[in-house]
Design an enzyme around this catalytic site. Structure first.
Site, short mmCIF file in Angstrom:
data_model
loop_
_atom_site.label_atom_id
_atom_site.label_comp_id
_atom_site.label_asym_id
_atom_site.label_seq_id
_atom_site.Cartn_x
_atom_site.Cartn_y
_atom_site.Cartn_z
N ARG A 137 -4.34 -6.05 -4.09
CA ARG A 137 -4.50 -4.64 -3.74
C ARG A 137 -4.56 -3.68 -4.93
O ARG A 137 -5.38 -2.76 -4.93
CB ARG A 137 -3.45 -4.20 -2.73
N GLU A 177 -2.89 -0.12 17.05
CA GLU A 177 -2.96 -1.41 16.34
C GLU A 177 -2.27 -1.38 14.98
O GLU A 177 -2.92 -1.54 13.95
CB GLU A 177 -4.43 -1.78 16.11
N TYR A 187 -7.89 -1.72 -4.69
CA TYR A 187 -7.81 -0.32 -4.21
C TYR A 187 -7.00 0.59 -5.13
O TYR A 187 -6.57 1.66 -4.70
CB TYR A 187 -7.10 -0.25 -2.85
N GLY A 238 -3.26 1.80 10.74
CA GLY A 238 -3.37 2.59 9.52
C GLY A 238 -2.15 3.42 9.20
O GLY A 238 -2.16 4.19 8.23
N CYS A 258 -7.19 -13.98 -15.89
CA CYS A 258 -8.11 -13.60 -16.95
C CYS A 258 -8.93 -12.37 -16.55
O CYS A 258 -10.17 -12.45 -16.45
CB CYS A 258 -9.01 -14.77 -17.29
C1 LIG Z 1 -6.89 -3.30 9.47
C2 LIG Z 1 -6.96 -2.80 10.83
C3 LIG Z 1 -5.79 -2.39 11.49
C4 LIG Z 1 -4.45 -2.36 10.84
O1 LIG Z 1 -4.39 -1.50 9.74
P1 LIG Z 1 -2.98 -1.21 9.05
O2 LIG Z 1 -3.30 -0.30 7.91
O3 LIG Z 1 -2.46 -2.51 8.58
O4 LIG Z 1 -2.10 -0.61 10.08
C5 LIG Z 1 -5.91 -2.00 12.82
N1 LIG Z 1 -7.11 -1.99 13.45
C6 LIG Z 1 -8.24 -2.37 12.84
C7 LIG Z 1 -9.52 -2.34 13.59
C8 LIG Z 1 -8.21 -2.77 11.52
O5 LIG Z 1 -9.35 -3.13 10.91
#
Ligand SMILES: *Cc1c(COP(=O)(O)O)cnc(C)c1O
Length: 463
Positions: free
Chosen positions: A343, A300, A347, A257, A373
Site C-alpha cells: 500500500r 460492505e 497509494y 470504504g 530492490c
Molecule cells: C473494496 C470494496 C469494498 C470494501 O472497501 P473498504 O475500504 O475495505 O471498506 C466494498 N465494496 C466494494 C465494491 C469494494 O470494491
C-alpha cells in the site's frame, strides 16, 4: 506536509488506535491479546498478527448499527475460511470478487445465499458457478455482462438476482470527497449519462434476471459521512425515476470504504451506529419528499472490520543515516517490505510503527523500508523512533489487517508471511506462512521438454 509532521511524531502508545484494543505495553515489551510479542515473533518474522476479538467486535458493531439491513464483509480486505465462518456466525454476509475468494468462503462453510459477487468483468464459468450455488446477489458491471448472465440463467432455468453498479460521480478517499458528473474509470455504469438507468430497465424487463437493487461504492479510507449521503441521495433519485416507470428497487447498497486510523494524523472514525443513523435520516428525508419508501439498506465494510485488528511484526536488519535536503533521515531496514504491504508503494499510504522494547533514547526522524530492490519499497514513510534502534529489534506496524496479506506477493522470491490469530493468551496460524517448498514447488523441472510443462496444471480437487 503530513510526512514532515509525522517524521517528528512517534506512534501513539497502546492501548488505543491505531493499535488493536488488546495490545498493551508491559515491563517486558508489547503484548497482544495476552501473548508477548517476543513469543509471537518466535514463529518467525515478518509475521502478520491478528487480534481475533478485535475483528469480531468490529463486525458486531456494524451488525448492531444496521439490524434490519445486510452487511457484506468485503472479503478482499482479509479472508480465510475461519474468518468467513465467523462473519456468517455474527450475522454478516460476504462480498467476493473472484473465484478464489468465493472458494475460500465455501471452504469456511458459507452457502451461496450469504454471498454477493462483485467484479468489473466476470467469466462465464464464474457466473455459472454463482448461479449453481444459488448466490444471493450478482452485482452487474456492464450491459454485456447482463446479457451473458441472462443467457446462462436461461440455460439453467433460473432467475439471477441482480444489482446494478452505479457510478454516482461521487468520489471519496482520504479526508475529502468530490462530486462530479464525469467518469473515466472501469467500475460501474454512469448515472449522469443514463447508462445505469438503461441497464436497470433492461434487467427489470428480462425474464431471466431480477432487479434486486442498485449499488454504489465511492472509494476507500473515507472520513465522515457526507460522501455516502451524497452518493446515496443520487441513487435514491434514480430509484424515484425508476419507480415512476413502475420499476421497483427493493434494496440499495452503499458499499464500503469507511475509514480507519493508520497514524496520529487520521481523525477518529465516526462510529458505525452514527454513520448509519446519519445516512438513514438523510436518505429518508429524500424519499419522503419524493413520496417513496426508503429501500432496504445494505453496506460492505472491509478495512473498518479487518484493518485495525491486524499488525505486522518485523525484525530490524539494518540502520543507516542518510543526509537529505531537509536534514538527516534514519533509514531503518526490516526483513519484509512491499511484498507484505504494497500500500505505501501503490497509494502512498501512511502507517506508523514502534519498537517492542521500551527505550528512553531520544526519538529521531526515521523511514522504515523493506529489503526489496525498489527505492519505493517503503513500509512507513515517516515516523519518530528511538535513536538507539538497532539490528535485531522487533518493530511493529499498526493497522495492517486489511489489504496486507491479501495483496502480498513473492517479489524478490520472498515467501509470503503467515497470519497468526491471537485470542485470550493463545496464538494459532489462521493462514500459514509459505515454506521454501511452497515457493520452489511451483517451478517446472529444468529439463522439462517444451510442451510438457505448457499443459494446464492438474487440479488436485475438482470440487
Ligand atoms: C473494496 C470494496 C469494498 C470494501 O472497501 P473498504 O475500504 O475495505 O471498506 C466494498 N465494496 C466494494 C465494491 C469494494 O470494491
Amino acid at each position: 506536509m503530513a510526512f514532515r509532521e509525522l517524521a517528528s511524531t512517534p506512534a501513539p502508545e497502546p492501548p488505543g488506535a491505531p493499535w488493536p484494543a488488546s495490545m498493551t505495553r508491559t515491563d517486558e515489551g508489547l503484548e497482544l491479546a495476552g501473548v508477548k510479542l517476543t513469543e509471537l515473533a518466535a514463529y518467525g518474522t515478518p509475521v502478520y498478527l491478528l487480534d481475533e476479538e478485535e475483528l469480531l467486535d468490529r463486525a458486531r458493531a456494524w451488525r448492531k448499527a444496521l439490524p434490519d439491513g445486510r452487511i457484506y464483509y468485503a472479503s478482499k480486505s482479509f479472508l480465510t475460511p475461519a474468518v468467513a465462518r465467523w462473519m456468517i456466525e455474527e450475522g454478516l454476509d460476504l462480498d467476493v470478487a473472484s473465484e478464489g475468494e468465493l472458494r475460500t468462503a465455501l471452504a469456511g462453510g458459507v452457502t451461496g445465499e450469504n454471498l454477493g459477487l462483485h467484479g468489473n468483468a466476470k467469466s462465464r464459468e464464474l457466473l455459472a458457478l454463482a448461479l449453481d450455488l444459488e448466490i444471493g446477489r450478482i452485482v452487474l458491471d456492464s450491459p454485456g455482462e447482463a446479457e451473458l448472465l441472462a443467457e446462462i440463467a436461461r440455460e439453467k432455468g433460473v432467475r439471477a438476482p441482480c444489482f446494478v453498479r452505479v457510478t454516482t460521480g461521487v468520489h471519496a478517499g482520504g479526508h475529502e470527497f468530490i462530486a462530479t458528473a464525469h467518469e473515466d474509470q472501469k467500475f460501474g455504469l454512469s448515472l449522469a449519462t443514463g447508462e445505469a438507468k438503461a441497464l436497470a430497465q433492461k434487467v427489470a424487463a428480462s425474464d431471466s434476471l431480477e432487479l434486486r437493487g442498485l449499488h454504489s461504492h465511492i472509494g476507500s479510507q473515507i472520513a465522515g459521512t457526507e460522501g455516502f449521503v451524497a452518493a446515496g441521495t443520487r441513487i435514491i433519485e434514480l430509484v424515484v425515476e425508476l419507480a415512476e416507470e413502475g420499476i421497483s428497487v427493493p434494496e440499495i447498497d452503499l458499499g464500503g470504504g469507511y475509514g480507519i486510523v493508520y497514524t496520529a494524523l487520521d481523525p477518529t472514525p465516526v462510529a458505525p451506529a452514527e454513520v448509519i443513523a446519519e445516512i438513514r435520516s438523510a436518505l429518508t428525508e429524500t424519499c419522503d419528499k419524493a413520496g417513496i419508501q426508503l429501500p432496504e439498506l445494505s453496506i460492505e465494510p472491509g478495512r473498518s472490520i479487518s484493518g485495525p485488528a491486524g499488525i505486522t511484526c518485523y525484525t530490524v536488519l539494518g540502520v543507516k543515516d542518510v543526509t537529505t535536503a531537509d536534514g538527516v533521515r534514519r533509514y531503518v531496514s526490516v526483513d519484509g517490505g512491499m511484498s507484505d504491504n504494497i500500500r505505501p508503494a501503490l497509494y502512498q499510504a501512511d502507517y506508523t510503527a514502534m519498537l517492542d522494547r521500551d527505550s528512553d533514547a531520544e526519538k529521531v526522524a526515521c523511514r522504515v523500508v523493506g529489503i526489496h530492490c525498489e527505492s519505493g519499497d517503503i513500509v512507513v514513510p515517516d515516523v519518530a523512533l528511538p535513536g538507539d534502534i538497532a539490528p535485531g529489534d522487533l518493530l511493529v506496524v499498526a493497522a495492517t489487517g486489511a489489504y496486507g496479506r491479501t495483496m502480498a506477493s513473492n517479489y524478490n522470491m520472498l515467501r509470503r508471511p503467515g497470519v497468526l490469530g491471537v485470542r485470550q493468551g493463545r496464538a494459532r496460524w489462521l493462514w500459514r506462512p509459505e515454506t521454501w517448498d511452497d515457493l520452489l514447488g511451483q517451478f517446472a523441472e529444468i529439463d522439462d521438454e517444451p510442451g510438457e510443462s505448457a499443459r494446464a496444471p492438474k487440479e488436485t480437487d475438482e470440487s
